[in-house]
Write a protein that holds these residues in place. Structure first.
Motif, PDB file in Angstrom:
ATOM      1  N   HIS A 229     -15.445  -2.357 -53.173  1.00 44.78           N
ATOM      2  CA  HIS A 229     -14.271  -2.353 -54.040  1.00 44.78           C
ATOM      3  C   HIS A 229     -14.650  -2.792 -55.452  1.00 44.78           C
ATOM      4  O   HIS A 229     -15.279  -3.835 -55.631  1.00 44.78           O
ATOM      5  N   PRO A 230     -14.255  -2.031 -56.478  1.00 46.83           N
ATOM      6  CA  PRO A 230     -14.544  -2.403 -57.866  1.00 46.83           C
ATOM      7  C   PRO A 230     -13.304  -2.959 -58.565  1.00 46.83           C
ATOM      8  O   PRO A 230     -12.162  -2.682 -58.174  1.00 46.83           O
ATOM      9  N   SER A 231     -13.526  -3.741 -59.597  1.00 49.10           N
ATOM     10  CA  SER A 231     -12.426  -4.141 -60.475  1.00 49.10           C
ATOM     11  C   SER A 231     -12.147  -3.003 -61.449  1.00 49.10           C
ATOM     12  O   SER A 231     -12.889  -2.025 -61.522  1.00 49.10           O
ATOM     13  N   ASN A 232     -11.068  -3.142 -62.204  1.00 49.36           N
ATOM     14  CA  ASN A 232     -10.882  -2.262 -63.350  1.00 49.36           C
ATOM     15  C   ASN A 232     -11.984  -2.554 -64.368  1.00 49.36           C
ATOM     16  O   ASN A 232     -12.741  -3.512 -64.219  1.00 49.36           O
ATOM     17  N   GLN A 233     -12.056  -1.741 -65.397  1.00 48.34           N
ATOM     18  CA  GLN A 233     -13.048  -1.989 -66.437  1.00 48.34           C
ATOM     19  C   GLN A 233     -12.638  -3.222 -67.230  1.00 48.34           C
ATOM     20  O   GLN A 233     -11.537  -3.308 -67.762  1.00 48.34           O
ATOM     21  N   ILE A 234     -13.546  -4.202 -67.290  1.00 43.09           N
ATOM     22  CA  ILE A 234     -13.302  -5.482 -67.948  1.00 43.09           C
ATOM     23  C   ILE A 234     -14.148  -5.558 -69.216  1.00 43.09           C
ATOM     24  O   ILE A 234     -15.291  -5.112 -69.236  1.00 43.09           O
TER      25      ILE A 234
ATOM     26  N   GLU B 253      -0.948  -4.707 -69.353  1.00 40.40           N
ATOM     27  CA  GLU B 253      -2.209  -4.022 -69.077  1.00 40.40           C
ATOM     28  C   GLU B 253      -3.361  -5.023 -68.992  1.00 40.40           C
ATOM     29  O   GLU B 253      -4.205  -4.953 -68.088  1.00 40.40           O
ATOM     30  N   GLY B 254      -3.408  -5.959 -69.933  1.00 38.88           N
ATOM     31  CA  GLY B 254      -4.457  -6.973 -69.901  1.00 38.88           C
ATOM     32  C   GLY B 254      -4.366  -7.856 -68.678  1.00 38.88           C
ATOM     33  O   GLY B 254      -5.374  -8.169 -68.036  1.00 38.88           O
ATOM     34  N   LEU B 255      -3.153  -8.259 -68.318  1.00 38.51           N
ATOM     35  CA  LEU B 255      -2.956  -9.102 -67.133  1.00 38.51           C
ATOM     36  C   LEU B 255      -3.338  -8.356 -65.860  1.00 38.51           C
ATOM     37  O   LEU B 255      -3.922  -8.938 -64.932  1.00 38.51           O
ATOM     38  N   ASN B 256      -3.026  -7.058 -65.799  1.00 42.07           N
ATOM     39  CA  ASN B 256      -3.376  -6.258 -64.622  1.00 42.07           C
ATOM     40  C   ASN B 256      -4.886  -6.098 -64.477  1.00 42.07           C
ATOM     41  O   ASN B 256      -5.417  -6.093 -63.356  1.00 42.07           O
ATOM     42  N   ASN B 257      -5.590  -5.937 -65.596  1.00 43.04           N
ATOM     43  CA  ASN B 257      -7.051  -5.824 -65.534  1.00 43.04           C
ATOM     44  C   ASN B 257      -7.669  -7.092 -64.972  1.00 43.04           C
ATOM     45  O   ASN B 257      -8.583  -7.043 -64.146  1.00 43.04           O
TER      46      ASN B 257
ATOM     47  N   ALA C 195      -6.111  -9.200 -63.041  1.00 39.91           N
ATOM     48  CA  ALA C 195      -5.704  -9.270 -61.633  1.00 39.91           C
ATOM     49  C   ALA C 195      -6.591  -8.399 -60.755  1.00 39.91           C
ATOM     50  O   ALA C 195      -6.874  -8.748 -59.602  1.00 39.91           O
ATOM     51  N   SER C 196      -7.039  -7.256 -61.271  1.00 39.80           N
ATOM     52  CA  SER C 196      -7.902  -6.374 -60.481  1.00 39.80           C
ATOM     53  C   SER C 196      -9.219  -7.067 -60.136  1.00 39.80           C
ATOM     54  O   SER C 196      -9.845  -6.769 -59.113  1.00 39.80           O
ATOM     55  N   PHE C 197      -9.657  -7.994 -60.993  1.00 47.21           N
ATOM     56  CA  PHE C 197     -10.852  -8.789 -60.707  1.00 47.21           C
ATOM     57  C   PHE C 197     -10.534  -9.929 -59.748  1.00 47.21           C
ATOM     58  O   PHE C 197     -11.254 -10.160 -58.772  1.00 47.21           O
ATOM     59  N   LYS C 198      -9.443 -10.633 -60.005  1.00 48.88           N
ATOM     60  CA  LYS C 198      -9.153 -11.836 -59.226  1.00 48.88           C
ATOM     61  C   LYS C 198      -8.675 -11.533 -57.803  1.00 48.88           C
ATOM     62  O   LYS C 198      -8.658 -12.431 -56.961  1.00 48.88           O
ATOM     63  N   LYS C 199      -8.321 -10.290 -57.518  1.00 49.60           N
ATOM     64  CA  LYS C 199      -7.924  -9.951 -56.150  1.00 49.60           C
ATOM     65  C   LYS C 199      -9.106  -9.495 -55.301  1.00 49.60           C
ATOM     66  O   LYS C 199      -8.951  -9.276 -54.097  1.00 49.60           O
ATOM     67  N   LEU C 200     -10.288  -9.365 -55.895  1.00 48.81           N
ATOM     68  CA  LEU C 200     -11.463  -8.955 -55.144  1.00 48.81           C
ATOM     69  C   LEU C 200     -11.856 -10.021 -54.126  1.00 48.81           C
ATOM     70  O   LEU C 200     -11.692 -11.223 -54.364  1.00 48.81           O
ATOM     71  N   GLU C 201     -12.398  -9.577 -53.010  1.00 50.38           N
ATOM     72  CA  GLU C 201     -12.886 -10.511 -52.006  1.00 50.38           C
ATOM     73  C   GLU C 201     -14.017 -11.345 -52.597  1.00 50.38           C
ATOM     74  O   GLU C 201     -14.968 -10.828 -53.167  1.00 50.38           O
ATOM     75  N   GLY C 202     -13.897 -12.668 -52.479  1.00 52.16           N
ATOM     76  CA  GLY C 202     -14.924 -13.559 -53.015  1.00 52.16           C
ATOM     77  C   GLY C 202     -14.640 -14.086 -54.398  1.00 52.16           C
ATOM     78  O   GLY C 202     -15.480 -14.774 -54.990  1.00 52.16           O
ATOM     79  N   SER C 203     -13.443 -13.808 -54.950  1.00 54.82           N
ATOM     80  CA  SER C 203     -13.138 -14.244 -56.322  1.00 54.82           C
ATOM     81  C   SER C 203     -12.245 -15.481 -56.350  1.00 54.82           C
ATOM     82  O   SER C 203     -11.648 -15.793 -57.380  1.00 54.82           O
ATOM     83  N   ASP C 204     -12.173 -16.216 -55.247  1.00 49.27           N
ATOM     84  CA  ASP C 204     -11.204 -17.304 -55.106  1.00 49.27           C
ATOM     85  C   ASP C 204     -11.244 -18.309 -56.249  1.00 49.27           C
ATOM     86  O   ASP C 204     -10.209 -18.747 -56.729  1.00 49.27           O
TER      87      ASP C 204
END
Length: 449
Positions: free
Chosen positions: A132-137, A182-186, A188-197
């Protein structure tokens, strides 16, 4: 008013959209004014003037006055660099690169971040072992001493989640609610990844053309609609101030009492936000909070073996064919090769049915299908637990074999760290694994020998 004492200006969003000025924890004044924070009130302006005058006096006695003075100059310089980039506003892509590079240069070239903290040289996507990837950060801060880039181009890189401390999404100017969301969603796409606790995410902008209450409302609205695990840790508007999460009804004061750590966010039950206006020290607060977050985050070296061949993803689930390309690639007599795919709905169905079955091993399946004296072997079968997809409880010989066929007629999938065995009988009957897309899943594929 005794200006030599610390005066903290807190912007608090309540139902009436008021803000309050606090001296320590004593309320001085209230106002219904909703002007932008870049238009300072007299007290705010006086504080900035006094700080400037104090710096002038201090320069006569000491060469290094502390970080506050140095960061005031750096902040002014960053804002000037941002303003000089305004001719590029007709080219959003160019402006985006410039705004990122200004902040990236501060983080990587000034020496304020210890060398162990690497700053990505381009935009990044963070990936997990599940694929699973994050959005572009825009910017990632990662362990530069022990962790490599998984892939690096001039404009985009890939990093393993294990090596990333946190991310920063950069905006030149927040000019609409959509910009903020949009910035908050980007993030969030990182912080919802497995291992990002315990990883962090920061939204950074140089300017904001919206009313401060509009910015605060938008951030609060996002917080109310999403779990605290994906909230941004704080929002920076360099020439105006910061927005931090808080518990509704509380008014923390003092740097160390502000809510921006992940442990703080998890404890918030009624989300609200609080604002800290700029007195030429927004960059310093951003830096101090960033260092605090970096210290509280633990990273580890990624297991590169897990990134050699990433699984497929569908929704929040990931799967891989246990035997790799042998199972991934199908062959149609009419249309040639194709990639077998599985939908998110099917993955969930397979998980539900396999999880309700008793675990077994491949040797048992071979014996049930071919008899105990079969000439086939199941390599490592005694140690590998598998879960059979058999919702109708049919005899294994009927669903795992075909006349004149060799070996078990099934697919082996790794899903949620479980090996699931899918008989081709069920796969074709229930259309579980998509075969040739041009044939629209012909059942004759299964019966050919």
């Amino acid at each position: 008013m005794k200006y030599w004492k610390i005066l903290i200006f807190l912007v608090s969003l309540d139902q009436r959209h008021k803000y309050a000025i606090f001296y320590g924890n004593k309320l001085i004044s209230k106002s219904k004014n909703t002007h932008k924070m870049e238009e300072p009130d007299p007290i705010h302006k006086s504080i900035s003037e006094l700080k400037s005058k104090a710096r002038e006096f201090r320069e006569k006695f000491t060469e290094f006055q502390g970080l506050e003075r140095e960061f005031t100059f750096i902040q002014d310089d960053l804002i000037k660099k941002y303003e000089r980039s305004s001719p590029h506003r007709k080219h959003p892509a160019d402006l985006g690169d410039i705004r990122e590079e200004i902040l990236r240069e501060f983080l990587s070239s000034t020496g304020y971040l210890p060398l162990k903290y690497g700053v990505s040289k381009s935009s990044v996507r963070i990936v997990t072992q599940t694929g699973h990837p994050s959005n572009q950060i825009d910017i990632a801060i990662y362990d530069s001493l022990n962790s490599p880039m998984l892939l690096s181009y001039s404009s985009l890189s890939f990093l393993a989640i294990e090596s990333v401390y946190g991310v920063i999404q950069v905006k030149s100017r927040l000019s609409s609610r959509d910009d903020i969301t949009e910035g908050l969603n980007n993030i969030a796409s990182f912080k919802k990844l497995e291992g990002s606790d315990n990883r962090f995410g920061i939204l950074f902008a140089y300017d904001c053309s919206l009313k401060w209450t509009t910015l605060a409302e938008t951030v609060k609205d996002f917080m109310c609609k999403n779990t605290s695990s994906v909230w941004t840790n704080f929002v920076v508007v360099l020439n105006q101030g910061l927005i931090l999460p808080r518990e509704e009804g509380t008014l923390p004061y003092g740097v160390r009492n502000h809510c921006f750590r992940n442990s703080d966010l998890r404890g918030i039950s009624k989300p609200d936000v609080i604002g800290i206006p700029d007195t030429s020290n927004t960059l310093l607060k951003f830096y101090l909070y960033l260092i605090d977050l970096l210290k509280s985050c633990t990273v580890e070296e990624p297991d590169l073996y897990q990134y050699v061949r990433l699984p497929f993803t569908t929704g929040e689930k990931a799967y891989r064919f246990t035997y790799g390309e042998i199972e991934e690639i199908g062959q149609c007599h009419e249309h040639g090769t194709y990639l077998r795919k599985i939908s998110n709905e099917t993955i969930n169905k397979i998980i539900d049915i396999c999880s309700s079955s008793e675990p077994t091993d491949m040797l048992h399946l071979f014996e049930a299908a071919f008899g105990s004296n079969n000439v086939f072997s199941a390599d490592g079968a005694q140690s590998d637990q598998v879960y059979l997809y058999n919702p109708d409880k049919l005899p294994l010989v009927d669903i795992l074999t075909l006349p004149n066929s060799i070996g078990l007629q099934c697919y082996s999938l790794l899903i949620d760290r479980k090996i699931c065995i899918i008989p081709k009988y069920y796969s074709f009957r229930d259309k579980l694994i998509f075969e040739c897309p041009k044939c629209n899943y012909p059942a004759t594929l299964y019966f050919e020998t």
